[in-house]
Scaffold this motif. Structure first.
Motif, PDB file in Angstrom:
ATOM      1  N   ARG A 169       0.883  -1.155   0.000  1.00 25.53           N
ATOM      2  CA  ARG A 169       0.000   0.000   0.000  1.00 25.53           C
ATOM      3  C   ARG A 169       0.921   1.204   0.000  1.00 25.53           C
ATOM      4  O   ARG A 169       1.282   1.742   1.034  1.00 25.53           O
ATOM      5  N   CYS A 170       1.331   1.582  -1.208  1.00 29.40           N
ATOM      6  CA  CYS A 170       2.240   2.703  -1.392  1.00 29.40           C
ATOM      7  C   CYS A 170       1.461   3.842  -2.054  1.00 29.40           C
ATOM      8  O   CYS A 170       0.829   3.643  -3.094  1.00 29.40           O
ATOM      9  N   TYR A 171       1.525   5.002  -1.446  1.00 30.21           N
ATOM     10  CA  TYR A 171       0.737   6.143  -1.889  1.00 30.21           C
ATOM     11  C   TYR A 171       1.639   7.248  -2.425  1.00 30.21           C
ATOM     12  O   TYR A 171       2.760   7.425  -1.941  1.00 30.21           O
ATOM     13  N   VAL A 172       1.118   8.000  -3.397  1.00 30.75           N
ATOM     14  CA  VAL A 172       1.829   9.174  -3.905  1.00 30.75           C
ATOM     15  C   VAL A 172       0.896  10.384  -3.880  1.00 30.75           C
ATOM     16  O   VAL A 172      -0.312  10.264  -4.058  1.00 30.75           O
ATOM     17  N   TYR A 173       1.493  11.521  -3.650  1.00 28.35           N
ATOM     18  CA  TYR A 173       0.809  12.810  -3.701  1.00 28.35           C
ATOM     19  C   TYR A 173       1.429  13.530  -4.892  1.00 28.35           C
ATOM     20  O   TYR A 173       2.633  13.794  -4.904  1.00 28.35           O
ATOM     21  N   LYS A 174       0.597  13.808  -5.899  1.00 28.33           N
ATOM     22  CA  LYS A 174       1.104  14.417  -7.132  1.00 28.33           C
ATOM     23  C   LYS A 174       0.474  15.775  -7.390  1.00 28.33           C
ATOM     24  O   LYS A 174      -0.708  15.990  -7.099  1.00 28.33           O
ATOM     25  N   LYS A 175       1.267  16.659  -7.961  1.00 31.35           N
ATOM     26  CA  LYS A 175       0.802  17.931  -8.508  1.00 31.35           C
ATOM     27  C   LYS A 175       1.278  17.959  -9.948  1.00 31.35           C
ATOM     28  O   LYS A 175       2.486  17.847 -10.202  1.00 31.35           O
ATOM     29  N   SER A 176       0.352  18.061 -10.879  1.00 29.60           N
ATOM     30  CA  SER A 176       0.686  18.083 -12.312  1.00 29.60           C
ATOM     31  C   SER A 176       1.582  16.907 -12.699  1.00 29.60           C
ATOM     32  O   SER A 176       2.613  17.088 -13.345  1.00 29.60           O
ATOM     33  N   ASP A 177       1.214  15.716 -12.269  1.00 31.67           N
ATOM     34  CA  ASP A 177       1.949  14.475 -12.559  1.00 31.67           C
ATOM     35  C   ASP A 177       3.357  14.447 -11.970  1.00 31.67           C
ATOM     36  O   ASP A 177       4.171  13.613 -12.338  1.00 31.67           O
TER      37      ASP A 177
END
Length: 151
Positions: A52-60
């Motif tokens: 369960r690995c999460y990413v927080y992205k802004k404009s990819d």
């Protein structure tokens, strides 16, 4: 563009590796990680059927990540938060808290009642986790923090 919080995918591994190395090369960690080692670590995590690995992205562009997995324990299951980090350019702006809130909500929806992690005492990381609802377990040589999500 609105930030997006989603699961880490194989397409993200190269960018995730670069961010990991960049963040952990700075104080207070000052680590010297090898690209191939971190790439392999993240790849192996994604290969786990409980990842369960999460990413927080802004404009990819990945600006924060949580690397972890769900594991069994004697009282059910828990989320082992292995690494949590935010791009230095976005630290102190609420990005980490926003990501952590999203993770907690996802875990609650999936009946995963607790998060467990280890961090060093008396660091900005400890302060961040305590601010976000984590407490230390008693009688431990290392600092182990937990956050109960479901009573």
């Amino acid at each position: 563009m609105k930030p997006e919080i989603t699961f880490l995918t194989n397409d993200d591994i190269a960018q995730a590796t670069t961010l990991y190395i960049d963040v952990f090369s700075k104080a207070p960690w000052c680590e010297q990680n090898d690209y191939d080692d971190i790439f392999r670590y993240i790849t192996r995590l994604l290969e786990m059927n409980t990842n369960r690995c999460y990413v927080y992205k802004k404009s990819d562009h990945i600006i924060a990540m949580a690397l972890g997995y769900v594991k069994p324990w004697h009282l059910g299951v828990e989320y082992q938060l292995d690494n949590f980090f935010v791009d230095a350019n976005y630290q102190g702006q609420g990005v980490g808290t926003e990501l952590l809130v999203s993770i907690k909500n996802d875990l609650i929806k999936n009946d995963i009642p607790a998060i467990i992690l280890e961090t060093e005492s008396h660091t900005p990381a400890e302060k961040f986790y305590r601010h976000n609802g984590f407490d230390a377990l008693a009688a431990q040589r290392s600092l182990t923090l937990t956050c109960q999500l479901i009573s």
